[in-house]
Design an enzyme around this catalytic site. Sequence first.
Site, PDB file in Angstrom:
ATOM      1  CG  ASP A 186       5.390  -1.212   9.420  1.00  0.00           C
ATOM      2  OD1 ASP A 186       6.431  -1.723   9.890  1.00  0.00           O
ATOM      3  OD2 ASP A 186       4.286  -1.775   9.422  1.00  0.00           O
TER       4      ASP A 186
ATOM      5  CG  HIS B  52       4.904  -2.421   4.831  1.00  0.00           C
ATOM      6  ND1 HIS B  52       3.955  -3.271   5.340  1.00  0.00           N
ATOM      7  CD2 HIS B  52       4.462  -1.170   5.137  1.00  0.00           C
ATOM      8  CE1 HIS B  52       2.982  -2.566   5.915  1.00  0.00           C
ATOM      9  NE2 HIS B  52       3.262  -1.283   5.792  1.00  0.00           N
TER      10      HIS B  52
ATOM     11  CG  HIS C 179       3.859   3.753  10.931  1.00  0.00           C
ATOM     12  ND1 HIS C 179       3.092   3.434  12.025  1.00  0.00           N
ATOM     13  CD2 HIS C 179       3.419   2.974   9.916  1.00  0.00           C
ATOM     14  CE1 HIS C 179       2.207   2.509  11.675  1.00  0.00           C
ATOM     15  NE2 HIS C 179       2.380   2.205  10.407  1.00  0.00           N
TER      16      HIS C 179
ATOM     17  CG  HIS D 189       0.946   1.031   2.591  1.00  0.00           C
ATOM     18  ND1 HIS D 189      -0.318   0.911   3.095  1.00  0.00           N
ATOM     19  CD2 HIS D 189       1.776   0.919   3.643  1.00  0.00           C
ATOM     20  CE1 HIS D 189      -0.247   0.758   4.409  1.00  0.00           C
ATOM     21  NE2 HIS D 189       1.010   0.752   4.763  1.00  0.00           N
TER      22      HIS D 189
END
Length: 502
Positions: free
Chosen positions: A315, A366, A460, A370
């Site tokens: 991510d 995503h 990540h 964020h």
Amino acid sequence: MRNFKRVKPLGWLALCSVLLISSAILFLFVNHTSFAGKQSSNVKGVKPVYTFKNFSSDEELSNYPGLHLHTLIEGTDTYSMAINYPFTNISTIDQPIIDWIDQQKNAFLETEEEISSQKKRFISHLNIQVETNIITKNKYNIILSAYHYVGGANGITYKQSFAIDIDNEEHIELNDIFIDPNSESFKEKLLHAIDNIIENNNEYKDTIDQNLVQDRMQDVENSMWGLTKDSFTIYFDEYEVGPGAIGAVELKIPINHLESNITNEWLETFELAEEIAERKKVEEEAKQQESFESEKDQTNVSDHENGKYIALTFDDGPHPDVTPRILDTLNEYNAKATFFMLGLQAEYYPALAAEVANQGHEVANHTYNHTDLTSLNHDQLINEIVTTNNKIEQATGKKPTLFRPPFGSYNEQVINVAEQNGLSIILWSVDSLDWKNRDLSTIYSTVTANASVGSTVLLHDIHPTTADALPEVLETLSAQGYHFVTVSELLNIQGKSGVGPF
Ligand code: ZN
């Protein structure tokens, strides 16, 4: 990131008092320091964690040469933050930007401290967003928007604009661009152009208070302004010149309407800008053509007979230092993975995003900034999701079908919007905690101890330690007979479809 609980509405009373107190504090704080972006602050900085000096210099990965993007994500049980900001590694340019970020962050944390004892059932959120406009080669206008959500239906947004000149290592001031911007004649010309825009806009015509606009323009140097190659924009905050219903106001003045006031240097700059825009357009068309031609997705669920499949997910990238290392490791172990990209990162690093897709990995959504999606209204939410799909598709030629909400935070509205956009919501079953530990052996033991058949593992590709840990993780799990597939492949194998969440 952490799997926070879903947000549920507070009682009206609690909600209103929380909002009132926090708005007051924020108002005082931000007003007190507004436009102080160009002064230095003593507060400890939110410094970029990474520099890019290790990256091969002949390959400029950023879509905005000279400019890189930093994404900083933090969370506790009561608040979360996602701060995106650009940096150049030139301190005269970066420091004022960092100072402004610090002010926003500290104001948010102060408010959070005030209200944390009263609030029970929602998570405050600070989201700092970046809009990057190319003025011309190595000159950019960066608009930062800090969205403070401390309960209620909507958050409050504070904006700041920075015009930067990388070649001269400085911020661009109004009097670089315009001859004597404080003169009456310039203000008159500006007001005339603004009147024109308002008169021709049905929404603004009846709502904007022109006296308030006039007052504000008396101090044009301290107004928030923005610049592109063909327009000069004046920004007003919500409620500043009209009712809340019209929101924050942006008035875009065509640059040629101000031509007689532009300095000679900038007249040349704007001419140059035309050429660059033309070239970029041609390049982009060629790239689009290329990506469509090479688009043949060979994701076949092959013949692994033992059924031991794991989906690794990465991510918050793509990140110019970390993502290439992860791609190399995946390649070495013949592993496919899914990259839940931020739209903003894909905008900054489209070549990297394309590389991820070209190597057969799945690219997924995503959000753009964020943001904690439960802090957004319907339009903001759609914007986060649709913009990101577009950025990823522009960069990779592939349209995402998977979506992971930041912080794992979602509600009915998020599910609906995902469904309307043909996206399945993907959570995870194993959290590597790599964002928290930043430690090779902890990441290794957390993943290998918890992964099992059908796991979706959260990692990540913005932390170097994650790239450090990956070879050993893959070595161990491969030795145990696991195969690494994309999330779509895993869903396929498991016979799952629809919006989820999965
Ligand atoms: Zn994330």
